[in-house]
Design an enzyme around this catalytic site. Structure first.
Site, PDB file in Angstrom:
ATOM      1  N   GLU A   1     -15.431   3.010  -1.659  1.00 52.38           N
ATOM      2  CA  GLU A   1     -14.728   4.264  -1.919  1.00 52.38           C
ATOM      3  C   GLU A   1     -14.365   4.427  -3.399  1.00 52.38           C
ATOM      4  O   GLU A   1     -13.473   5.198  -3.753  1.00 52.38           O
ATOM      5  CB  GLU A   1     -13.454   4.356  -1.062  1.00 52.38           C
ATOM      6  CG  GLU A   1     -13.685   4.281   0.441  1.00 52.38           C
ATOM      7  CD  GLU A   1     -14.300   5.548   1.021  1.00 52.38           C
ATOM      8  OE1 GLU A   1     -14.992   6.273   0.292  1.00 52.38           O
ATOM      9  OE2 GLU A   1     -14.066   5.786   2.216  1.00 52.38           O
TER      10      GLU A   1
ATOM     11  N   HIS B   1      -5.780   4.150  -0.885  1.00 56.14           N
ATOM     12  CA  HIS B   1      -6.386   4.860   0.253  1.00 56.14           C
ATOM     13  C   HIS B   1      -6.081   4.072   1.521  1.00 56.14           C
ATOM     14  O   HIS B   1      -6.310   2.861   1.564  1.00 56.14           O
ATOM     15  CB  HIS B   1      -7.902   4.979   0.063  1.00 56.14           C
ATOM     16  CG  HIS B   1      -8.634   5.390   1.301  1.00 56.14           C
ATOM     17  ND1 HIS B   1      -8.262   6.483   2.059  1.00 56.14           N
ATOM     18  CD2 HIS B   1      -9.711   4.849   1.939  1.00 56.14           C
ATOM     19  CE1 HIS B   1      -9.079   6.586   3.100  1.00 56.14           C
ATOM     20  NE2 HIS B   1      -9.961   5.611   3.061  1.00 56.14           N
TER      21      HIS B   1
ATOM     22  N   HIS C   1      -5.859   4.242   6.116  1.00 56.32           N
ATOM     23  CA  HIS C   1      -6.164   4.938   7.369  1.00 56.32           C
ATOM     24  C   HIS C   1      -4.893   4.911   8.215  1.00 56.32           C
ATOM     25  O   HIS C   1      -4.950   4.664   9.415  1.00 56.32           O
ATOM     26  CB  HIS C   1      -7.289   4.238   8.126  1.00 56.32           C
ATOM     27  CG  HIS C   1      -8.596   4.168   7.396  1.00 56.32           C
ATOM     28  ND1 HIS C   1      -9.684   3.480   7.880  1.00 56.32           N
ATOM     29  CD2 HIS C   1      -8.986   4.709   6.221  1.00 56.32           C
ATOM     30  CE1 HIS C   1     -10.700   3.597   7.030  1.00 56.32           C
ATOM     31  NE2 HIS C   1     -10.294   4.334   6.007  1.00 56.32           N
TER      32      HIS C   1
ATOM     33  N   TYR D   1      12.047  13.387  -0.206  1.00 55.78           N
ATOM     34  CA  TYR D   1      11.232  12.327  -0.824  1.00 55.78           C
ATOM     35  C   TYR D   1       9.745  12.611  -0.754  1.00 55.78           C
ATOM     36  O   TYR D   1       9.012  12.274  -1.669  1.00 55.78           O
ATOM     37  CB  TYR D   1      11.579  10.953  -0.225  1.00 55.78           C
ATOM     38  CG  TYR D   1      12.486  10.202  -1.158  1.00 55.78           C
ATOM     39  CD1 TYR D   1      13.753  10.714  -1.434  1.00 55.78           C
ATOM     40  CD2 TYR D   1      12.081   9.049  -1.804  1.00 55.78           C
ATOM     41  CE1 TYR D   1      14.594  10.072  -2.321  1.00 55.78           C
ATOM     42  CE2 TYR D   1      12.913   8.400  -2.694  1.00 55.78           C
ATOM     43  CZ  TYR D   1      14.165   8.915  -2.945  1.00 55.78           C
ATOM     44  OH  TYR D   1      14.985   8.283  -3.835  1.00 55.78           O
TER      45      TYR D   1
ATOM     46  N   HIS E   1     -10.053  10.964   8.623  1.00 53.98           N
ATOM     47  CA  HIS E   1     -10.227   9.698   7.902  1.00 53.98           C
ATOM     48  C   HIS E   1      -8.898   9.114   7.427  1.00 53.98           C
ATOM     49  O   HIS E   1      -8.514   8.048   7.884  1.00 53.98           O
ATOM     50  CB  HIS E   1     -11.210   9.959   6.746  1.00 53.98           C
ATOM     51  CG  HIS E   1     -11.643   8.751   6.010  1.00 53.98           C
ATOM     52  ND1 HIS E   1     -12.730   8.743   5.164  1.00 53.98           N
ATOM     53  CD2 HIS E   1     -11.144   7.497   5.962  1.00 53.98           C
ATOM     54  CE1 HIS E   1     -12.888   7.534   4.647  1.00 53.98           C
ATOM     55  NE2 HIS E   1     -11.923   6.765   5.112  1.00 53.98           N
TER      56      HIS E   1
HETATM   57  P1  13P Z   1     -14.057  -0.624   1.829  1.00 56.21           P
HETATM   58  O1  13P Z   1     -13.967  -1.851   2.724  1.00 56.21           O
HETATM   59  O2  13P Z   1     -15.411  -0.495   1.186  1.00 56.21           O
HETATM   60  O3  13P Z   1     -12.931  -0.613   0.824  1.00 56.21           O
HETATM   61  O4  13P Z   1     -13.865   0.642   2.745  1.00 56.21           O
HETATM   62  C1  13P Z   1     -12.767   0.678   3.614  1.00 56.21           C
HETATM   63  C2  13P Z   1     -12.320   2.077   3.876  1.00 56.21           C
HETATM   64  O5  13P Z   1     -11.148   2.312   3.988  1.00 56.21           O
HETATM   65  C3  13P Z   1     -13.333   3.135   4.018  1.00 56.21           C
HETATM   66  O6  13P Z   1     -12.734   4.382   3.996  1.00 56.21           O
END
Ligand code: 13P
Length: 213
Positions: A73, A92, A94, A119, A159
Site C-alpha cells: 500500500e 492504514h 482495517h 476530538y 476496506h
Molecule cells: P501489506 O501487508 O502489504 O501492508 O497490506 C496489508 C493491508 O492492509 C492491505 O490493505
C-alpha cells in the site's frame, strides 16, 4: 528522535494498536518520514510482532533500500506525503467499525465519519470516501491525490481508513479517534443523534485542528 528511536516507537505503537484490536492478522500498515526517506511496515507483517531491524527502509525516491519488502500500500502513503506538506506519518487500518461504515451502500461519500465529538473534528475533520480498488493498486494513490491534500484522513470503500498526521503519535491517535467515532456511529445507528454543528466545528478548527494534525 534518531532513526533507531523512531523504529522502536513504531514497533511499540503498532503493537499497542494490535493488542487493542485496531488491527488483526497482517492487516494494516504504517509509515514514518525520515530526513532522507521513509520507514514502512513490511508487507504481510503483523502490527503486533514487528521487529525494529526488519522494518522497510525507503530512500527519498521511494526505492526500497533496507529491511524486508515494504507494504503493497505504499501508493496510499506516498499520496499523503506528496499532497499534504508537513505529513510525518501515515496509518492504514482495517479497524472494525470504520470498515463497517465503509461497506454501507448509503454512506455520504463526502462525509463518512459523523462529527459526534470534538476530538474527531480536531483530529480528522471531514473524512471522504475513496471508491473501491483492489488492495495495492496504484490507482488508490491517484484517487487520494485527486483530493489535493484537503483532508488528513480518508475511508477506503469496503476496506478501511487511511490517516495522516504531523508525526507518528499524532497519526496513530487520529486513527484511533476515527475508529472510536465510527464505533459510536454504529452504536447510535437508528437513534436521533445530536451532531456538532457548523459553528461548533468552525470553533474547533480555529482553535485546535491545525495543531493536532
Ligand atoms: P501489506 O501487508 O502489504 O501492508 O497490506 C496489508 C493491508 O492492509 C492491505 O490493505
Amino acid at each position: 528522535m534518531t532513526e533507531q528511536e523512531l523504529r522502536e516507537e513504531l514497533v511499540r505503537l503498532a503493537r499497542s494498536l494490535y493488542e487493542r484490536g485496531f488491527s488483526v492478522g497482517s492487516a494494516g500498515n504504517i509509515s514514518v518520514a525520515l530526513p532522507d526517506g521513509w520507514l514502512m511496515t513490511p508487507t504481510n507483517s503483523c502490527l503486533g510482532f514487528l521487529e525494529a531491524d526488519r522494518i522497510s527502509r525507503l530512500d527519498r525516491d521511494w526505492n526500497h533500500v533496507g529491511g524486508d519488502r515494504p507494504s503493497k500500500e505504499v501508493f496510499l502513503h506516498r499520496a499523503f506525503y506528496e499532497t499534504r506538506p508537513g505529513t510525518g506519518a501515515v496509518v492504514h487500518l482495517h479497524s472494525t467499525h470504520a470498515t463497517a461504515l465503509s461497506c454501507l451502500e448509503d454512506l455520504d461519500p463526502e462525509d463518512t465519519i459523523p462529527p459526534l465529538t470534538p476530538y474527531v473534528v480536531m483530529r480528522v475533520g471531514r473524512v471522504p470516501l475513496i471508491p473501491y480498488v483492489i488492495p495495492g493498486d496504484p490507482a488508490s494513490g491517484e484517487l487520494i491525490r485527486g483530493l489535493e491534500g484537503r483532508h488528513p484522513a480518508v475511508l477506503l470503500a469496503n476496506h478501511g481508513p487511511v490517516v495522516s498526521g504531523r508525526d507518528l503519535r499524532s497519526a496513530v491517535y487520529a486513527a484511533e479517534e476515527l475508529e472510536e467515532t465510527a464505533k459510536l456511529a454504529v452504536l447510535l445507528a437508528g437513534r436521533k443523534v445530536r451532531l456538532l454543528k457548523g459553528a461548533d466545528i468552525e470553533a474547533l478548527e480555529a482553535r485546535y485542528a491545525a495543531a493536532m494534525r
